[in-house]
Structure formats: C-alpha cells, structure tokens
Design a protein around this motif. Sequence first.
Motif, PDB file in Angstrom:
ATOM      1  N   THR A  37       0.838  -1.201   0.000  1.00 19.12           N
ATOM      2  CA  THR A  37       0.000   0.000   0.000  1.00 19.12           C
ATOM      3  C   THR A  37       0.873   1.251   0.000  1.00 19.12           C
ATOM      4  OG1 THR A  37      -0.184   0.144   2.422  1.00 19.12           O
ATOM      5  CG2 THR A  37      -1.857  -1.164   1.268  1.00 19.12           C
ATOM      6  N   HIS A  38       2.087   1.134   0.535  1.00 21.82           N
ATOM      7  CA  HIS A  38       3.006   2.273   0.568  1.00 21.82           C
ATOM      8  C   HIS A  38       3.857   2.350  -0.698  1.00 21.82           C
ATOM      9  CE1 HIS A  38       1.909   3.071   4.696  1.00 21.82           C
ATOM     10  NE2 HIS A  38       2.314   1.876   5.087  1.00 21.82           N
ATOM     11  N   THR A  39       4.259   1.190  -1.210  1.00 17.93           N
ATOM     12  CA  THR A  39       5.174   1.168  -2.357  1.00 17.93           C
ATOM     13  C   THR A  39       4.439   1.242  -3.690  1.00 17.93           C
ATOM     14  OG1 THR A  39       5.157  -1.249  -2.544  1.00 17.93           O
ATOM     15  CG2 THR A  39       6.824  -0.270  -1.062  1.00 17.93           C
ATOM     16  N   GLY A  40       3.174   0.851  -3.695  1.00 15.99           N
ATOM     17  CA  GLY A  40       2.421   0.816  -4.946  1.00 15.99           C
ATOM     18  C   GLY A  40       2.724  -0.420  -5.779  1.00 15.99           C
ATOM     19  N   GLU A  41       3.527  -1.335  -5.241  1.00 14.01           N
ATOM     20  CA  GLU A  41       3.883  -2.558  -5.972  1.00 14.01           C
ATOM     21  C   GLU A  41       2.631  -3.383  -6.250  1.00 14.01           C
ATOM     22  OE1 GLU A  41       6.623  -6.576  -5.493  1.00 14.01           O
ATOM     23  OE2 GLU A  41       6.189  -5.359  -3.732  1.00 14.01           O
ATOM     24  N   LYS A  42       2.542  -3.882  -7.474  1.00 12.06           N
ATOM     25  CA  LYS A  42       1.430  -4.743  -7.881  1.00 12.06           C
ATOM     26  C   LYS A  42       2.008  -5.940  -8.639  1.00 12.06           C
ATOM     27  CE  LYS A  42      -2.027  -1.109  -8.020  1.00 12.06           C
ATOM     28  NZ  LYS A  42      -3.115  -0.499  -8.769  1.00 12.06           N
ATOM     29  N   PRO A  43       2.448  -6.952  -7.888  1.00  8.82           N
ATOM     30  CA  PRO A  43       3.157  -8.077  -8.510  1.00  8.82           C
ATOM     31  C   PRO A  43       2.273  -9.115  -9.198  1.00  8.82           C
ATOM     32  CG  PRO A  43       3.061  -8.383  -6.149  1.00  8.82           C
ATOM     33  CD  PRO A  43       2.447  -7.035  -6.443  1.00  8.82           C
ATOM     34  N   TYR A  44       0.969  -9.004  -9.075  1.00  7.11           N
ATOM     35  CA  TYR A  44       0.071  -9.998  -9.659  1.00  7.11           C
ATOM     36  C   TYR A  44      -0.655  -9.400 -10.859  1.00  7.11           C
ATOM     37  CZ  TYR A  44       1.063 -11.916  -5.092  1.00  7.11           C
ATOM     38  OH  TYR A  44       1.710 -12.375  -3.978  1.00  7.11           O
ATOM     39  N   GLU A  45      -0.633 -10.147 -11.982  1.00  6.42           N
ATOM     40  CA  GLU A  45      -1.212  -9.639 -13.214  1.00  6.42           C
ATOM     41  C   GLU A  45      -2.238 -10.609 -13.765  1.00  6.42           C
ATOM     42  OE1 GLU A  45       0.788  -9.249 -17.414  1.00  6.42           O
ATOM     43  OE2 GLU A  45       1.299  -7.489 -16.218  1.00  6.42           O
ATOM     44  N   CYS A  46      -3.366 -10.080 -14.189  1.00  6.83           N
ATOM     45  CA  CYS A  46      -4.436 -10.878 -14.785  1.00  6.83           C
ATOM     46  C   CYS A  46      -3.954 -11.446 -16.124  1.00  6.83           C
ATOM     47  CB  CYS A  46      -5.674 -10.007 -15.002  1.00  6.83           C
ATOM     48  SG  CYS A  46      -7.002 -10.851 -15.884  1.00  6.83           S
ATOM     49  N   ASP A  47      -4.160 -12.725 -16.327  1.00 10.50           N
ATOM     50  CA  ASP A  47      -3.770 -13.394 -17.580  1.00 10.50           C
ATOM     51  C   ASP A  47      -4.615 -12.944 -18.762  1.00 10.50           C
ATOM     52  OD1 ASP A  47      -1.874 -14.859 -16.207  1.00 10.50           O
ATOM     53  OD2 ASP A  47      -3.167 -16.617 -15.955  1.00 10.50           O
ATOM     54  N   TYR A  48      -5.811 -12.422 -18.495  1.00 12.67           N
ATOM     55  CA  TYR A  48      -6.726 -12.060 -19.566  1.00 12.67           C
ATOM     56  C   TYR A  48      -6.568 -10.611 -20.036  1.00 12.67           C
ATOM     57  CZ  TYR A  48      -9.003 -16.425 -18.247  1.00 12.67           C
ATOM     58  OH  TYR A  48      -9.264 -17.738 -17.972  1.00 12.67           O
ATOM     59  N   CYS A  49      -6.411  -9.682 -19.094  1.00  9.54           N
ATOM     60  CA  CYS A  49      -6.402  -8.268 -19.493  1.00  9.54           C
ATOM     61  C   CYS A  49      -5.173  -7.496 -19.010  1.00  9.54           C
ATOM     62  CB  CYS A  49      -7.656  -7.569 -18.980  1.00  9.54           C
ATOM     63  SG  CYS A  49      -7.704  -7.371 -17.183  1.00  9.54           S
ATOM     64  N   SER A  50      -4.259  -8.170 -18.339  1.00  5.61           N
ATOM     65  CA  SER A  50      -3.011  -7.585 -17.834  1.00  5.61           C
ATOM     66  C   SER A  50      -3.197  -6.556 -16.713  1.00  5.61           C
ATOM     67  CB  SER A  50      -2.194  -6.962 -18.966  1.00  5.61           C
ATOM     68  OG  SER A  50      -1.867  -7.950 -19.914  1.00  5.61           O
ATOM     69  N   ARG A  51      -4.394  -6.437 -16.162  1.00  5.46           N
ATOM     70  CA  ARG A  51      -4.587  -5.565 -15.010  1.00  5.46           C
ATOM     71  C   ARG A  51      -3.741  -6.096 -13.857  1.00  5.46           C
ATOM     72  NH1 ARG A  51     -10.345  -4.181 -11.998  1.00  5.46           N
ATOM     73  NH2 ARG A  51      -9.415  -3.052 -10.263  1.00  5.46           N
TER      74      ARG A  51
END
Length: 146
Positions: free
Chosen positions: A111-125
């Motif tokens: 929540t502090h770093t903004g890291e988002k290591p998980y990506e949707c296989d369908y839409c890349s969100r």
Amino acid sequence: MASASTSNAQGLEAGRRKSKRESYFRSKREGKHYRCEECSRQFSGLGSLKIHMRSHTGEKPYRCEECSRQFTQLGNLKTHIRTHTGEKPYKCEECSRQFSELGHLKRHMRTHTGEKPYECDYCSRQFSDLSNMKKHMRSHRKALQM
C-alpha cells in the motif's frame, strides 16, 4: 484360544498400519530431491517430505492448549497462538501499523510502495494482492462461459 486369535488379528492389523506408514516415508532419492510416493511432489530434504506426508496421513501433532486446534507444523501453532495473546511482532516502518504475521506486513507494505506483482492473464490488469487478482479473473471466466 479366542484371545490368542484376537491378539494375532490385532498384531496383523498393527503390522499393516505400520507397513502403510513406512511406505509413506519411503522415498526415492532423485538427484537432490525426495519424492512423495502419494502425489509425486518433490522436496529437497527428507524433513520437508515428512512434514508434507502429514497432508496425506492427517497427522497434526501440535495442539493449541488454549482452544485445542491442531497443526501439522510447530511454526503454524506458534503463529496461531498470537491470535490468543494479541502479539503483533511485525511493525510497518512507514505508518507504525503492527501485524501478527510477516506475510501480512509484506502485503501491507504494497500500500506504501504501490507494488502490484500480480497480473491478470486475460487483461493484464495488475493487483497488489493475489486473492483480489483471483477474484478478478473469475469475472473473465464467467464472461467467457456466456
């Protein structure tokens, strides 16, 4: 005579249980790995295989004295005990929020770093939390089924 027969039957049954248990722990050493004969999962150490085998045998040797819940690993019991004691040994250096588990602190740090290591296989969100990504991916699966 009946008691000798009963004793023999009990001895045979105990032998079968022991034999089955021994076969669980028998493993084939393949390179640096031990393989579970039940599910073929591989482990780098025999101790890890023995802990894994509890998932097949149902053995839970560690019991919480407070609520009687049982665990397969001592570390899981120690973590659980914090739910009773309220101990939160992991502290966020950014906002001082405290957590009972290291994994919870690591997830919070995103929540502090903004890291988002998980990506949707369908839409890349991208997502910071695995469970949120999985929930999101279910929406794609439902749309594809229509």
